[in-house]
Design a protein around this motif. Structure first.
Motif, short mmCIF file in Angstrom:
data_model
loop_
_atom_site.label_atom_id
_atom_site.label_comp_id
_atom_site.label_asym_id
_atom_site.label_seq_id
_atom_site.Cartn_x
_atom_site.Cartn_y
_atom_site.Cartn_z
N GLU A 261 0.84 -1.21 0.00
CA GLU A 261 0.00 0.00 0.00
C GLU A 261 0.87 1.25 0.00
O GLU A 261 0.60 2.21 -0.75
CB GLU A 261 -0.92 0.00 1.22
N LYS A 286 -8.88 -5.44 0.64
CA LYS A 286 -8.35 -4.09 0.48
C LYS A 286 -7.18 -4.07 -0.50
O LYS A 286 -7.07 -3.18 -1.36
CB LYS A 286 -7.90 -3.55 1.83
N THR A 287 -6.32 -5.06 -0.41
CA THR A 287 -5.17 -5.12 -1.30
C THR A 287 -5.61 -5.39 -2.74
O THR A 287 -5.04 -4.84 -3.69
CB THR A 287 -4.19 -6.22 -0.83
N LEU A 289 -8.44 -4.36 -4.03
CA LEU A 289 -8.97 -3.08 -4.50
C LEU A 289 -7.84 -2.16 -4.94
O LEU A 289 -7.92 -1.52 -6.00
CB LEU A 289 -9.79 -2.43 -3.40
N PHE A 290 -6.79 -2.08 -4.12
CA PHE A 290 -5.65 -1.24 -4.49
C PHE A 290 -5.04 -1.72 -5.81
O PHE A 290 -4.66 -0.90 -6.66
CB PHE A 290 -4.60 -1.25 -3.39
N ARG A 304 -8.28 7.49 -1.96
CA ARG A 304 -8.55 7.80 -0.55
C ARG A 304 -9.61 8.90 -0.44
O ARG A 304 -10.47 8.86 0.44
CB ARG A 304 -7.26 8.25 0.14
N THR A 307 -13.09 7.41 -1.13
CA THR A 307 -13.62 6.55 -0.06
C THR A 307 -13.75 7.29 1.27
O THR A 307 -14.17 6.71 2.25
CB THR A 307 -12.72 5.32 0.11
N ARG A 309 -11.34 8.31 3.22
CA ARG A 309 -10.36 7.86 4.21
C ARG A 309 -9.20 8.81 4.28
O ARG A 309 -8.89 9.49 3.34
CB ARG A 309 -9.87 6.45 3.86
#
Length: 309
Positions: A261, A286-287, A289-290, A304, A307, A309
């Motif tokens: 990330e 999550k990974t 999605l990245f 970010r 979302t 965040r």
């Protein structure tokens, strides 16, 4: 002097001429009487070499001084320091840091108290800026407060993988531990994490409850200028696969996902490949999605913001 084990202090010098005298003076000011000082300059483009040579002439302090004819990188530089060292204990220090006068004396005393199973002793230190002003009173608390109140001892593999940062300038290693784990891995950008992990497999780390130096943060610090290379170092360490048991592997995979990330966030050119590898190892949504966003060319900052965040 004959009753004191020798401690070799190795300084890796590169383009920090303005800080060198402060560091060298702090080595000369050590209260411990048996110190071997080694300085390896990695072909600095400023006047670091001249500063070192002038300091040696002016003080008369004994120094093993080596100059690289071409830039070799920090790991090779510290590897040379280690190979030149003759002491029973070895301490490697960056050329912009500062040692407190009692650092080595207190460290050797701690080794004596702990016995031969103790392969390394570490203490806390302050953070200072380019001018020497204090940024934070505790390195351990600044970089990861999780471990600040009760710094771990013994086998540090899991804490290191979960974000424990040891201040290199206040970490001293027993020679037998260095010889047991073998030389520095010169394919890495940064030497310390790999070495601490390997030492932890066979020797204990001891925490010395004191603040005994100053770690300098400035615009040329590795934490600012070499984020991608530091992430690459962890990927290479992970691929060595020398972790054991479910707890170590869980911590290693957690750290792998974080580094992937951070690599994406730093706009690393190989972000899709790094994220895909991390997803295969961790299976974290999550990974995944990245990875997808990186493949589509979406920047981390935009993701970010989208979302919240």
């Amino acid at each position: 002097m004959m009753n004191y084990p020798v401690v070799s202090i190795g300084i890796g010098s590169y383009n920090n001429a303005r800080y060198l005298v402060t560091l060298l003076d702090s080595v000369q000011a050590q209260t411990y009487p048996a110190i071997e000082l080694i300085v390896v300059d990695d072909c600095s483009t400023d006047d670091s070499a001249e500063v070192i040579e002038n300091w040696i002439k002016q003080t008369g302090y004994p120094v093993i001084f080596v100059q690289h004819e071409k830039n070799q990188g920090v790991v090779r530089t510290f590897s040379d320091c280690t190979q030149l060292a003759n002491g029973q204990y070895v301490s490697l220090v960056g050329s912009d840091d500062v040692l407190d006068p009692d650092l080595i004396a207190q460290t050797v005393a701690e080794f004596d108290r702990r016995g031969p199973k103790c392969g390394a002793v570490y203490a806390d230190c302050r953070l200072i800026d380019a001018t020497g002003q204090e940024i934070a009173p505790s390195f351990l608390r600044y970089f990861n407060p999780t471990y600040a109140d009760s710094p771990p001892e013994g086998n540090l593999i899991v804490p290191l993988l979960r974000g424990l940062y040891l201040p290199t300038l206040t970490t001293t290693v027993r020679r037998e531990a260095l010889e047991a784990v073998g030389p520095h891995d010169e394919t890495l950008f940064s030497e310390d994490l790999d070495m601490w992990l390997r030492i932890s497999r066979s020797f204990d780390f001891a925490y010395l409850p004191a603040v005994l130096g100053a770690y300098r943060v400035h615009d040329r610090s590795a934490i600012h200028t070499n984020k991608l290379a530091l992430n690459e170092t962890y990927f290479r360490i992970y691929r060595k696969g020398y972790f054991e048991g479910p707890e170590e592997w869980a911590a290693a995979r957690h750290s792998l996902a974080d580094h992937a990330e951070h690599y994406y966030a730093s706009q690393g050119p190989e972000a899709p490949a790094r994220l895909w590898f991390a997803f295969q190892e961790t299976r974290l949504p999550k990974t995944a999605l990245f990875w997808l966003m990186a493949r589509l060319g979406v920047k981390y900052t935009a993701l970010r913001r989208a979302t919240g965040r």
